[in-house]
Design a protein around this motif. Structure first.
Motif, short mmCIF file in Angstrom:
data_model
loop_
_atom_site.label_atom_id
_atom_site.label_comp_id
_atom_site.label_asym_id
_atom_site.label_seq_id
_atom_site.Cartn_x
_atom_site.Cartn_y
_atom_site.Cartn_z
N HIS A 254 61.67 61.27 49.60
CA HIS A 254 61.32 60.44 48.44
C HIS A 254 61.92 61.10 47.22
O HIS A 254 61.56 62.22 46.87
N GLN A 255 62.87 60.40 46.59
CA GLN A 255 63.55 60.94 45.42
C GLN A 255 63.10 60.22 44.16
O GLN A 255 63.02 59.00 44.15
N THR A 256 62.84 61.01 43.12
CA THR A 256 62.58 60.45 41.80
C THR A 256 63.77 60.82 40.92
O THR A 256 64.19 61.98 40.88
N ASP B 169 62.74 56.04 37.98
CA ASP B 169 62.64 55.22 39.18
C ASP B 169 62.75 56.11 40.42
O ASP B 169 63.17 57.27 40.32
N ALA B 170 62.34 55.59 41.56
CA ALA B 170 62.31 56.39 42.79
C ALA B 170 62.76 55.56 43.96
O ALA B 170 62.76 54.32 43.92
N THR B 171 63.15 56.27 45.04
CA THR B 171 63.56 55.60 46.27
C THR B 171 63.23 56.46 47.46
O THR B 171 63.16 57.69 47.37
#
Length: 140
Positions: free
Chosen positions: A126-128, A133-135
């Motif tokens: 999980h990247q911020t 925003d995150a993905t």
């Protein structure tokens, strides 16, 4: 002694020395070591924070991948450790190593180990990003 010497998914810092020592063997003429680190960008965007999580079956699935690689030609020993939890830029996310009779076999088996780990072991990122925003990466 088993050819699979170390397999783990943990929430503590990873050690290159631990993984390297796990695959050292007098029968091995080569050791291939791969270290995946948290980078500060992804797809041209600044990464502000990163968290890995894993399915409860991740260690068993990682062991299955390691066992397959360990049965490769001239492979002496295999080790793989993946980190979960909150990681900072520069932290070690995954460390894998393969020792083999010769360097070519060590490189080939090491590449197979990391490639199959990434494709099959249920660990998700999980990247911020800097913009907030995150993905999720690797999640279905």
């Amino acid at each position: 002694m088993s050819s699979v010497r170390l397999v783990d998914v943990r929430d503590t810092a990873l050690s290159l020395d631990e993984v390297f020592e796990a695959v050292r063997d007098p029968a091995a003429g080569g050791v291939a070591l791969f270290v995946g680190t948290v980078r500060d960008h992804d797809d041209g965007r600044d990464v502000a924070a990163l968290q890995y999580s894993a399915h409860p079956s991740a260690v068993q699935q990682l062991r299955e991948v390691a066992e397959r690689v360990a049965h490769g030609e001239d492979v002496v020993a295999v080790a793989a450790v993946h980190r979960v939890g909150d990681l900072a830029i520069g932290d070690l996310a995954v460390v894998v190593a393969v020792s083999a009779a010769h360097r070519a076999e060590a490189f080939a088996a090491g590449r197979r180990l990391i490639d199959e780990l990434k494709a099959e072991v249920p660990v998700w990122k999980h990247q911020t990003f800097g913009a907030g925003d995150a993905t999720w990466v690797g999640a279905c």
